[in-house]
Design an enzyme around this catalytic site. Structure first.
Site, short mmCIF file in Angstrom:
data_model
loop_
_atom_site.label_atom_id
_atom_site.label_comp_id
_atom_site.label_asym_id
_atom_site.label_seq_id
_atom_site.Cartn_x
_atom_site.Cartn_y
_atom_site.Cartn_z
N LYS A 1 14.04 -0.83 9.08
CA LYS A 1 13.12 -1.87 8.58
C LYS A 1 13.64 -3.18 9.14
O LYS A 1 14.49 -3.85 8.54
CB LYS A 1 13.12 -1.88 7.04
CG LYS A 1 12.28 -3.00 6.42
CD LYS A 1 10.82 -2.65 6.33
CE LYS A 1 10.03 -3.74 5.63
NZ LYS A 1 8.63 -3.40 5.39
N GLU B 1 9.62 0.85 9.98
CA GLU B 1 8.62 0.37 9.02
C GLU B 1 8.34 -1.11 9.23
O GLU B 1 9.25 -1.94 9.19
CB GLU B 1 9.07 0.60 7.57
CG GLU B 1 7.96 0.21 6.59
CD GLU B 1 8.42 0.12 5.15
OE1 GLU B 1 7.69 -0.49 4.34
OE2 GLU B 1 9.50 0.65 4.82
N VAL C 1 7.01 4.42 0.61
CA VAL C 1 6.95 5.74 0.00
C VAL C 1 6.58 6.79 1.04
O VAL C 1 7.23 7.85 1.15
CB VAL C 1 5.91 5.76 -1.15
CG1 VAL C 1 5.69 7.19 -1.65
CG2 VAL C 1 6.36 4.87 -2.30
N LEU D 1 -1.64 9.60 -5.98
CA LEU D 1 -1.18 8.49 -6.82
C LEU D 1 -0.09 9.01 -7.74
O LEU D 1 -0.29 9.99 -8.47
CB LEU D 1 -2.35 7.93 -7.64
CG LEU D 1 -2.02 6.81 -8.62
CD1 LEU D 1 -1.55 5.56 -7.87
CD2 LEU D 1 -3.23 6.48 -9.48
N ILE E 1 0.82 -1.21 0.00
CA ILE E 1 0.00 0.00 0.00
C ILE E 1 0.85 1.26 0.00
O ILE E 1 0.31 2.37 -0.03
CB ILE E 1 -0.97 0.04 1.20
CG1 ILE E 1 -0.19 0.03 2.50
CG2 ILE E 1 -1.95 -1.11 1.14
CD1 ILE E 1 -1.05 0.37 3.68
#
Length: 238
Positions: free
Chosen positions: A38, A111, A18, A205, A14
Site C-alpha cells: 500500500k 492497493e 478486504v 456484505l 468500498i
C-alpha cells in the site's frame, strides 16, 4: 520474477482492503508467495495511532507480508495530505520498491488509495495521478466495485477512464453483495455485460470481519475456481 496486480476501486470506502486480503490469503493457500504493498496511506485506524490499511493487514487479516511507504495522518486525498504534512511522494521510489518485491514474491498486490483518478502529488506544474503510475509502469488492474444502487455508473465511468488512460483491467470484484436484493444481482450481471470483463469475485456484505471469516471466503474463492482464473489471466502457474 513475480507479477504485480493493482487493486483499484470505483471510489473510496468500498472495501478494497478486504477484497485484497481475500485474494492474498487465497493465493497463499495455492502455494504462492504473496506480498501486499500500500504505497500511499492516509488516515488513522480506530486506535488513533496506526495507519488504517496497515493496521488491517497486520492485525485483522494477519498477512505474512504487507508494507507501506508514505504514511500521512490526514484522512484526505494523497496530494493534499502530502502538501499539509510536507511529504514528498516520489513515484519512482514506489516503482523501485515494487520491482524489489517482484524479485522476491510470486504475486505482489498493490492497493491504491481511492480510485484511478486520484492525484498522488503535484510535479512539473501538473498532478501526478494514480492512473499515471499504472500507465508508466504498465500495471494491470482489478476493479473493485460495490453492487448497490449507483454501482453501474461508477463502474462504467471508471472503466472508461481506465481505457482512456491505457490501463488494462483484468476483471471485476464486487464487495458488500446482498444476495436477497435484486438490484445487487442485476448490477453484477449488468456491469459485467457492459464492460465485457470477467467477474473474479463476489464478496458478501459482512456484519463483522475477522481472520477466520477472511480465510473462509478465500477458501470459497478457490473452490469456485476464481483464484486459478486470475492466475491464468496473469500467466502464472500453480
Amino acid at each position: 520474477m513475480g507479477q504485480a496486480i493493482f487493486m483499484t476501486g470505483t471510489g473510496t470506502e468500498i472495501g478494497k482492503t478486504v477484497v485484497t486480503s481475500i485474494v492474498a490469503l487465497a493465493l497463499e493457500r495455492l502455494g504462492m508467495s504473496v506480498s501486499v504493498l500500500k504505497p500511499v496511506q492516509t488516515g488513522l485506524a480506530e486506535d488513533g495511532v496506526s495507519f488504517a490499511e496497515q493496521y488491517w493487514y497486520e492485525r485483522v487479516a494477519k498477512l505474512s507480508a504487507s508494507e507501506g511507504m508514505y504514511y500521512m495522518e490526514p484522512a484526505m486525498s494523497p496530494h493534499l495530505a502530502a502538501k499539509l504534512t510536507g511529504t514528498s511522494i516520489e513515484p519512482e521510489r514506489v516503482a523501485e520498491r515494487l520491482e524489489w518485491l517482484k524479485q522476491r514474491y510470486d504475486v505482489v498486490l498493490v492497493e491504491g488509495a481511492g480510485g484511478l483518478a486520484v492525484p498522488w502529488c503535484e510535479r512539473d506544474g501538473r498532478f501526478y495521478m494514480t492512473s499515471d503510475f499504472l500507465r508508466d509502469y504498465q500495471l494491470p488492474a482489478i476493479l473493485v466495485s460495490l453492487s448497490s444502487l449507483g454501482a453501474i455508473h461508477h463502474a462504467v465511468t471508471t472503466a472508461a477512464y481506465a481505457d482512456a488512460q491505457g490501463i488494462r483491467l483484468l476483471g471485476l470484484m464486487f464487495n458488500q453483495f446482498q444476495e436477497q436484493e435484486i438490484i445487487h444481482q442485476n448490477n453484477v450481471e449488468t456491469i459485467a455485460a457492459l464492460l465485457r470483463l470477467p467477474v473474479l469475485a463476489v464478496v458478501p456484505l459482512l456484519p463483522a470481519v475477522s481472520r477466520r471469516e477472511l480465510e473462509t471466503l478465500a477458501q470459497h474463492w478457490i473452490e469456485q475456481g476464481k483464484a486459478k482464473q486470475l492466475l491464468e489471466v496473469l500467466g502464472v502457474g500453480v
